[in-house]
Write an enzyme that holds these catalytic residues in place. Structure first.
Site, PDB file in Angstrom:
ATOM      1  CG  ASP A 191      -2.068   0.952   1.094  1.00  0.00           C
ATOM      2  OD1 ASP A 191      -2.292   1.473  -0.017  1.00  0.00           O
ATOM      3  OD2 ASP A 191      -2.760   1.188   2.099  1.00  0.00           O
ATOM      4  CG  ASN A 238      -7.236  -2.387  -6.316  1.00  0.00           C
ATOM      5  OD1 ASN A 238      -6.283  -3.136  -6.130  1.00  0.00           O
ATOM      6  ND2 ASN A 238      -7.583  -1.470  -5.413  1.00  0.00           N
TER       7      ASN A 238
HETATM    8  C1  FPP Z   1      -1.526   0.177  -3.594  1.00  0.00           C
HETATM    9  O1  FPP Z   1      -1.118   1.528  -3.555  1.00  0.00           O
HETATM   10  C2  FPP Z   1      -0.962  -0.500  -4.760  1.00  0.00           C
HETATM   11  C3  FPP Z   1      -1.670  -1.089  -5.768  1.00  0.00           C
HETATM   12  C4  FPP Z   1      -3.120  -1.174  -5.829  1.00  0.00           C
HETATM   13  C5  FPP Z   1      -0.990  -1.685  -6.909  1.00  0.00           C
HETATM   14  C6  FPP Z   1       0.146  -2.570  -6.510  1.00  0.00           C
HETATM   15  C7  FPP Z   1       0.836  -3.018  -7.704  1.00  0.00           C
HETATM   16  C8  FPP Z   1       2.177  -3.022  -7.870  1.00  0.00           C
HETATM   17  C9  FPP Z   1       3.156  -2.546  -6.872  1.00  0.00           C
HETATM   18  C10 FPP Z   1       2.711  -3.548  -9.112  1.00  0.00           C
HETATM   19  C11 FPP Z   1       3.003  -5.022  -8.938  1.00  0.00           C
HETATM   20  C12 FPP Z   1       3.447  -5.572 -10.213  1.00  0.00           C
HETATM   21  C13 FPP Z   1       3.473  -6.877 -10.553  1.00  0.00           C
HETATM   22  C14 FPP Z   1       3.979  -7.266 -11.872  1.00  0.00           C
HETATM   23  C15 FPP Z   1       2.999  -7.934  -9.675  1.00  0.00           C
HETATM   24  P1  FPP Z   1      -2.216   2.638  -3.700  1.00  0.00           P
HETATM   25  O2  FPP Z   1      -2.335   2.986  -5.143  1.00  0.00           O
HETATM   26  O3  FPP Z   1      -3.492   2.161  -3.060  1.00  0.00           O
HETATM   27  O4  FPP Z   1      -1.602   3.800  -2.884  1.00  0.00           O
HETATM   28  P2  FPP Z   1      -2.392   4.917  -2.066  1.00  0.00           P
HETATM   29  O5  FPP Z   1      -3.169   4.184  -1.004  1.00  0.00           O
HETATM   30  O6  FPP Z   1      -1.299   5.759  -1.515  1.00  0.00           O
HETATM   31  O7  FPP Z   1      -3.267   5.636  -3.034  1.00  0.00           O
END
Ligand code: FPP
Length: 249
Positions: A29, A77
């Protein structure tokens, strides 16, 4: 490899090998906030998130951890803006294509957990290819939870089991934990010993609801792209202080 690089690959001396978690799960996260704090678009946070995940996979492998599961995309998501969803889908595909050769070289066995049928067909193809090509690898088990939701997983297991009962293949009394687990997306993978969540939120967000019954939870305020080897070291130190009783005294 330099002496310093070799040293980084060795388990830090204050960690006890016999007390390492066998399976680590991560809720990655804070990519969006990491980017916002730097005045960058959210997608830059996801890109850096991939780098952090690749580094963690390598560290787990170096330090002798057998299994890593990462929450890449939840069933919830899809509610994000379309351009962010599209970006994430193409990021998964590009990364998978780029990394397959290295995963083969490093003996990684990759599995995707989730309702994969709802993903773009070209990504589904890449996923099938990666799972098939790596299925006989005997190195670290790397599980990517994609379009994954714990409740949805439990419901889909229930539906499959109910169908077997309806077809006369199974008696209701025969449904035990082992039968149930065989119908989860994570069938054949042991439950996580340690669950790490970055960016400070104290919640599970529909991740591995069945599997984390006795998992130790570690939450850090660090945003996912900043979760590095030192942060992981701290998480493991905390884990090694815990007394896991599994309901016993
Ligand atoms: C959460 O941060 C992250 C995600 C929903 C996406 C996670 C995906 C990756 C790190 C890429 C992984 C790649 C592979 C190939 C497996 P957020 O966007 O919710 O952050 P925020 O809460 O600060 O908005």
């Amino acid at each position: 490899m330099t002496a310093q690089q070799t040293e980084l690959r060795v388990l830090p001396s204050d960690l006890k090998r016999e007390l390492l978690p066998r399976h680590v799960a991560v809720i990655m996260d804070g990519n969006g906030r990491w980017a916002r704090h730097r005045g960058l678009p959210r997608i830059m946070g996801h890109k850096r998130g991939v780098d952090a995940l690749k580094a963690l996979l390598r560290t787990c492998d170096d330090w002798g951890i057998e299994s890593l599961t990462a929450y890449a995309f939840s069933t919830e998501n899809w509610k994000r803006p379309a351009e962010e969803v599209d970006f994430l889908m193409s990021l998964f595909q590009v990364v998978l294509r780029q990394e397959l050769r290295d995963m083969m070289k490093e003996n990684v066995r990759i599995k995707f957990a989730g309702n994969l049928k709802a993903l773009p067909p070209s990504l589904q193809e890449e996923i099938q290819k990666a799972m098939e090509e790596t299925q006989n690898n005997r190195g670290i088990q790397f599980t990517v939870a994609t379009n994954y939701g714990g409740r949805e997983e439990i419901l889909s297991a229930c539906r499959a089991i109910a169908q077997q009962v309806k077809d006369g293949l199974l008696e209701p009394d025969e449904i035990d934990e082992e039968v149930f687990e065989r119908h989860l997306y994570t069938a054949g993978i042991e439950d996580p010993d340690l669950l790490i969540r970055t960016s400070g939120e104290m919640r599970i967000s529909n991740f591995l609801l069945w599997q984390i019954a006795y998992t130790e939870i570690y939450v850090t305020d660090v945003f996912w792209p900043d979760f590095d080897r030192n942060q992981f070291h701290q998480a493991l130190s905390s884990y090694q202080q815990r007394s896991r009783r599994f309901g016993k005294i």
